[in-house]
Enzyme design. Structure first.
Site, PDB file in Angstrom:
ATOM      1  N   VAL A  42       7.988   2.076  -0.487  1.00  0.00           N
ATOM      2  CA  VAL A  42       7.242   3.171  -1.097  1.00  0.00           C
ATOM      3  C   VAL A  42       5.779   2.852  -0.822  1.00  0.00           C
ATOM      4  O   VAL A  42       5.269   1.810  -1.237  1.00  0.00           O
ATOM      5  CB  VAL A  42       7.498   3.266  -2.610  1.00  0.00           C
ATOM      6  CG1 VAL A  42       6.586   4.330  -3.228  1.00  0.00           C
ATOM      7  CG2 VAL A  42       8.951   3.613  -2.882  1.00  0.00           C
ATOM      8  N   SER A  43       5.113   3.711  -0.099  1.00  0.00           N
ATOM      9  CA  SER A  43       3.760   3.419   0.368  1.00  0.00           C
ATOM     10  C   SER A  43       2.778   3.329  -0.785  1.00  0.00           C
ATOM     11  O   SER A  43       2.980   3.896  -1.859  1.00  0.00           O
ATOM     12  CB  SER A  43       3.299   4.496   1.346  1.00  0.00           C
ATOM     13  OG  SER A  43       4.171   4.592   2.444  1.00  0.00           O
ATOM     14  N   ALA A  44       1.690   2.604  -0.543  1.00  0.00           N
ATOM     15  CA  ALA A  44       0.619   2.516  -1.530  1.00  0.00           C
ATOM     16  C   ALA A  44       0.072   3.911  -1.818  1.00  0.00           C
ATOM     17  O   ALA A  44      -0.090   4.727  -0.901  1.00  0.00           O
ATOM     18  CB  ALA A  44      -0.487   1.604  -1.028  1.00  0.00           C
TER      19      ALA A  44
END
Length: 393
Positions: A66-68
């Site tokens: 889950v990307s920043a």
């Protein structure tokens, strides 16, 4: 006020202050998406921290995250999804698909695909716990493979949330004129992304952005780029094949550095300067520290990649030292060809002024290339695409 709402607002304020969120529409999407539905096993202070969260690993290597939040916000700002648009996301996790759904409502749709069944199942389960205002379809697809269902559709926006080595061959067929693509794609190893628009024959970008994602897998995995070579702590990614012995020999012969060529305020972005250095036809590459040390590493090769120019017996690399409110930038050189190379790089940096001019990045299907690129344009071919980087202004 409940704890999650407080944490969400704190994150949004942080992203707004640092410039990742710039528009009311992106801010509104973040206000309406509960990140805890997509990161269910972490405490709220971690869910709403500006960091990535691992979704899947293979042999201890992260293959999906889950990307920043800052990276998601940056891409949404440059991609600018609009109400009523049909969007394809390549690289699923669920959170970004939910944000896209908020921005294309009413009347739009989101189709998110991933090569990993674990990621697909997790995204489906998370989205089931977080209803969206428009449909979000989740499928397992190797997006670079020919003949998939996505290659028969049409999209107003295609957003890659995996690092891309090249584009799928089918991409132009799903893009009407004026459609956009947002994709992380490095140049000479320097990580960056591009927001491109389809003009009917090619994709053109004048909007780079920093950052990146985990690498694409399957048919989209990195192809026949030259291998990295290493000497001590220095790792070089050249634009053409080179030997480790050559690197060691050149680095053993350092020359006097140039004088100061520019001054930069602390906190200013380096990507425009790096791209200005790489916008040309010089032999080039990038270096980094193998130890990822900011204190013990070879200067100019910190934990991030730094652009270099290469010659038969020389290397020139931009470097810096702290000075006053920022850093003084100069160029170091190595090998017998190094001094001349460094002076040319210094001239390139001296003529660069932030905010004046910018990079032009083009992606052209090789089958559509009708004439060679003009002089002074960096050209590289990957898969079925030719990419061109130049400077305008």
């Amino acid at each position: 006020m409940d704890a999650e709402l407080t944490a969400r607002r704190g994150l949004i304020d942080q992203l707004t202050k640092q410039g990742s969120i710039r528009s009311d529409r992106v801010r509104g999407a973040f206000e309406r998406v509960r990140r805890s539905a997509f990161i269910p096993d972490a405490p709220l202070d971690q869910v709403y921290a500006d960091r990535t969260h691992t979704v899947a690993e293979d042999d201890g290597i992260k293959v999906s995250t889950v990307s920043a939040p800052s990276m998601q916000a940056t891409m949404l700002e440059v991609a600018a999804p609009r109400p009523g648009e049909d969007v394809l996301e390549i690289g699923s996790g669920g959170t970004n698909a939910a944000l896209l759904a908020e921005m294309v409502a009413p009347g739009g749709s989101v189709w998110t695909v991933d090569i990993d069944e674990r990621v697909v199942e997790r995204a489906r389960a998370s989205l089931a716990q977080h209803p969206t205002p428009v449909p979000v379809r989740v499928d397992r697809v190797d997006a670079w493979a020919p003949g998939t269902a996505i290659s028969e559709a049409s999209f107003d926006l295609v957003e890659f949330t995996v690092d891309t080595w090249t584009f799928p061959e089918w991409l132009p067929a799903v893009l009407p004129s004026g459609a956009r693509v947002a994709a992380p794609m490095s140049v000479c190893g320097v990580g960056c992304g591009w927001s491109l628009e389809h003009d009917g024959s090619r994709l053109v970008s004048r909007t780079p952005f920093p950052g990146g994602f985990v690498g694409a897998r399957g048919a989209g995995a990195e192809g026949d780029e030259p291998e990295e070579i290493q000497s001590g702590d220095v790792v070089l990614a050249p634009d053409r094949a080179a030997e480790a012995g050559w690197l060691a020999s050149v680095l053993s012969r350092e020359n006097e550095s140039t004088g100061i060529v520019t001054h930069r305020v602390l906190g200013s972005m380096y990507l425009p300067l790096f791209l200005r250095i790489l916008c040309g036809s010089e032999r080039a590459g990038s270096i980094r520290s193998a130890s990822r040390s900011k204190t013990d590493a070879f200067p100019g090769a910190s934990w991030m990649r730094t652009p270099v120019w290469l010659a038969d017996d020389g290397i020139a690399v931009i470097d810096h030292r702290l000075a006053g409110d920022g850093v003084d930038v100069f160029v170091r050189s190595f090998g017998s060809d190094g001094p001349a190379l460094a002076e040319r790089m210094a001239d390139r940096v001296r003529t660069w002024q932030e905010g004046i001019g910018g990079p032009r990045f083009e992606a052209i299907p090789i089958s559509e290339v009708r004439e060679p690129a003009p002089d002074g344009v960096r050209v590289f071919r990957r898969g079925s695409w030719e990419f061109r980087l130049s400077w305008e202004g």
